[in-house]
Design a protein around this motif. Structure first.
Motif, PDB file in Angstrom:
ATOM      1  N   ASP A  11       0.872  -1.185   0.000  1.00  0.00           N
ATOM      2  CA  ASP A  11       0.000   0.000   0.000  1.00  0.00           C
ATOM      3  C   ASP A  11       0.903   1.227   0.000  1.00  0.00           C
ATOM      4  OD1 ASP A  11      -2.740  -1.159   2.146  1.00  0.00           O
ATOM      5  OD2 ASP A  11      -2.151  -1.631   0.086  1.00  0.00           O
ATOM      6  N   TRP A  17       1.576   5.441  -1.408  1.00  0.00           N
ATOM      7  CA  TRP A  17       1.088   6.700  -1.973  1.00  0.00           C
ATOM      8  C   TRP A  17       2.298   7.398  -2.587  1.00  0.00           C
ATOM      9  CZ3 TRP A  17      -0.259   4.981   2.948  1.00  0.00           C
ATOM     10  CH2 TRP A  17      -1.585   4.556   3.075  1.00  0.00           C
ATOM     11  N   ASN A  30      -2.465   6.552  -5.610  1.00  0.00           N
ATOM     12  CA  ASN A  30      -2.824   5.797  -4.414  1.00  0.00           C
ATOM     13  C   ASN A  30      -2.943   4.338  -4.828  1.00  0.00           C
ATOM     14  OD1 ASN A  30      -3.973   4.722  -2.115  1.00  0.00           O
ATOM     15  ND2 ASN A  30      -5.955   5.680  -2.394  1.00  0.00           N
ATOM     16  N   GLU A  63      -3.388   0.533  -3.594  1.00  0.00           N
ATOM     17  CA  GLU A  63      -3.774  -0.271  -2.438  1.00  0.00           C
ATOM     18  C   GLU A  63      -4.096  -1.689  -2.849  1.00  0.00           C
ATOM     19  OE1 GLU A  63      -6.633   2.861  -0.601  1.00  0.00           O
ATOM     20  OE2 GLU A  63      -6.366   1.304   0.905  1.00  0.00           O
ATOM     21  N   THR A  68      -5.621   4.666  -7.658  1.00  0.00           N
ATOM     22  CA  THR A  68      -6.342   5.927  -7.841  1.00  0.00           C
ATOM     23  C   THR A  68      -5.342   7.018  -8.177  1.00  0.00           C
ATOM     24  OG1 THR A  68      -7.876   5.223  -6.112  1.00  0.00           O
ATOM     25  CG2 THR A  68      -7.955   7.533  -6.754  1.00  0.00           C
ATOM     26  N   GLU A  69      -5.705   7.828  -9.149  1.00  0.00           N
ATOM     27  CA  GLU A  69      -4.805   8.912  -9.561  1.00  0.00           C
ATOM     28  C   GLU A  69      -5.543  10.239  -9.423  1.00  0.00           C
ATOM     29  OE1 GLU A  69      -2.895   8.412 -13.447  1.00  0.00           O
ATOM     30  OE2 GLU A  69      -3.361  10.510 -13.851  1.00  0.00           O
ATOM     31  N   ASP A  74      -3.864  10.470   9.375  1.00  0.00           N
ATOM     32  CA  ASP A  74      -4.450  10.406   8.030  1.00  0.00           C
ATOM     33  C   ASP A  74      -4.378  11.775   7.362  1.00  0.00           C
ATOM     34  OD1 ASP A  74      -7.201   8.304   9.217  1.00  0.00           O
ATOM     35  OD2 ASP A  74      -5.096   7.830   8.780  1.00  0.00           O
ATOM     36  N   VAL A 122      -8.989  11.191  -1.718  1.00  0.00           N
ATOM     37  CA  VAL A 122      -7.935  10.197  -1.540  1.00  0.00           C
ATOM     38  C   VAL A 122      -7.457  10.317  -0.110  1.00  0.00           C
ATOM     39  CG1 VAL A 122      -5.536   9.669  -2.154  1.00  0.00           C
ATOM     40  CG2 VAL A 122      -7.199  10.152  -3.953  1.00  0.00           C
ATOM     41  N   PHE A 160      -4.487   9.280   2.668  1.00  0.00           N
ATOM     42  CA  PHE A 160      -3.223   8.665   3.059  1.00  0.00           C
ATOM     43  C   PHE A 160      -3.443   8.178   4.487  1.00  0.00           C
ATOM     44  CE2 PHE A 160      -2.000  10.447  -0.631  1.00  0.00           C
ATOM     45  CZ  PHE A 160      -0.908  11.290  -0.715  1.00  0.00           C
ATOM     46  N   GLU A 161      -3.406   6.881   4.685  1.00  0.00           N
ATOM     47  CA  GLU A 161      -3.775   6.331   5.995  1.00  0.00           C
ATOM     48  C   GLU A 161      -2.550   6.082   6.869  1.00  0.00           C
ATOM     49  OE1 GLU A 161      -7.523   3.868   4.057  1.00  0.00           O
ATOM     50  OE2 GLU A 161      -6.106   2.831   5.339  1.00  0.00           O
TER      51      GLU A 161
END
Lengths: 77, 182
Positions: free
Chosen positions: B90, B92, B101, B103, B113-114, B139, B151, B153-154
């Motif tokens: 995962d 970013w 992104n 995952e 994901t962009e 996050d 989006v 970021f976790e």
């Protein structure tokens, strides 16, 4: 009641088949989706080496065991 | 493997500004959990040798127990590496044109994901809990004007610094490419 210990070997082999399949998924994901670099390659290498060691130990146990032996199960009520 | 110099659908002048993963403490928690799980067979051996002593005296039982032990560690190792891959795969990726992104969810689901920089409208951070504040991870929510609204970021380290860098990058991009619409 006596049960042959070969039953446990059968269970172990079934578990090993599932283990190999899921290991394959792990290795596939690491190679296809990992970011190119030493960290990915090193972690993958460590996984494969340790897995090989574990399989080697299992194989040693399997080959050195007489699977014709039985275990006596005593059920006391 | 994904090469950082050859990102999917990359532009010629695209450079990676930084790459993020979850905070290392997330991985360390995972490692600690599996260390504890690895110790369980010792407790099981004590239990068996205390309450089922006659079981261990049967020579046919020993190889069965040994094989069970090896099988246990094979599965512990498998799930440990799976958990590591959950952390490691995962990512970013922030470039000078977009944010990617990537995952991996479960065995058969991968989401990429962009978000192009010029579409970013808002960047918010959130740190919840004592551990997150103490270890400084959290996050980062990136609100965009695209179809996929946000989006996330976790559990990234230094979320406030990351948010600041993204805001500066977006400002730079809009100044450098003022006519960008697509």
């Amino acid at each position: 009641m006596e049960i042959p210990i070969a039953i446990f070997l059968g269970f172990f082999l079934v578990f090993t088949v599932f283990w190999v399949i899921f290991s394959g998924f792990n290795i596939f994901h690491a190679i296809k989706f990992g970011i190119k670099g030493i960290a990915n390659e090193l972690s993958l290498g460590i996984y494969v080496i340790v897995s090989a060691i574990l399989v080697g130990i299992a194989l040693t146990i399997i080959l050195s065991t007489d699977w014709g032996q039985t275990i006596e199960i005593v059920i006391s009520l | 493997m994904i090469g950082l110099k050859h990102l999917p659908q990359g532009k010629n002048n695209e450079e990676v500004i930084f790459l993020l993963r979850r905070d290392i403490s997330v991985l360390l928690f995972h490692v600690a959990l599996y260390v504890v799980i690895s110790i369980l067979p010792f407790g099981a051996y004590w239990f068996i040798s205390t309450f089922f002593q006659n079981l261990l005296s049967d020579p046919a039982v020993i190889p069965v127990l040994n094989l069970t032990l090896v099988g246990f560690y094979m599965f512990v190792w498998l799930f440990f590496y799976r958990g590591f891959l959950d952390y490691f795969l995962d990512v970013w990726i922030v470039t000078n044109h977009r944010i990617l992104n990537i995952e991996l969810e479960g065995l058969f689901k991968r989401t990429v994901t962009e978000v192009k920089l010029f579409r970013i409208q808002d960047v918010t951070t959130e740190q919840t809990g004592l551990l997150a504040h103490f270890l400084n991870y959290g996050d980062v929510y990136i609100q965009s004007a695209g179809t996929r609204q946000r989006v996330v970021f976790e559990q990234v380290p230094n979320p406030n610094k990351v948010a600041r860098q993204i805001v500066q990058l977006v400002a730079w991009y809009k100044k450098a490419y003022p006519n960008t619409k697509n």
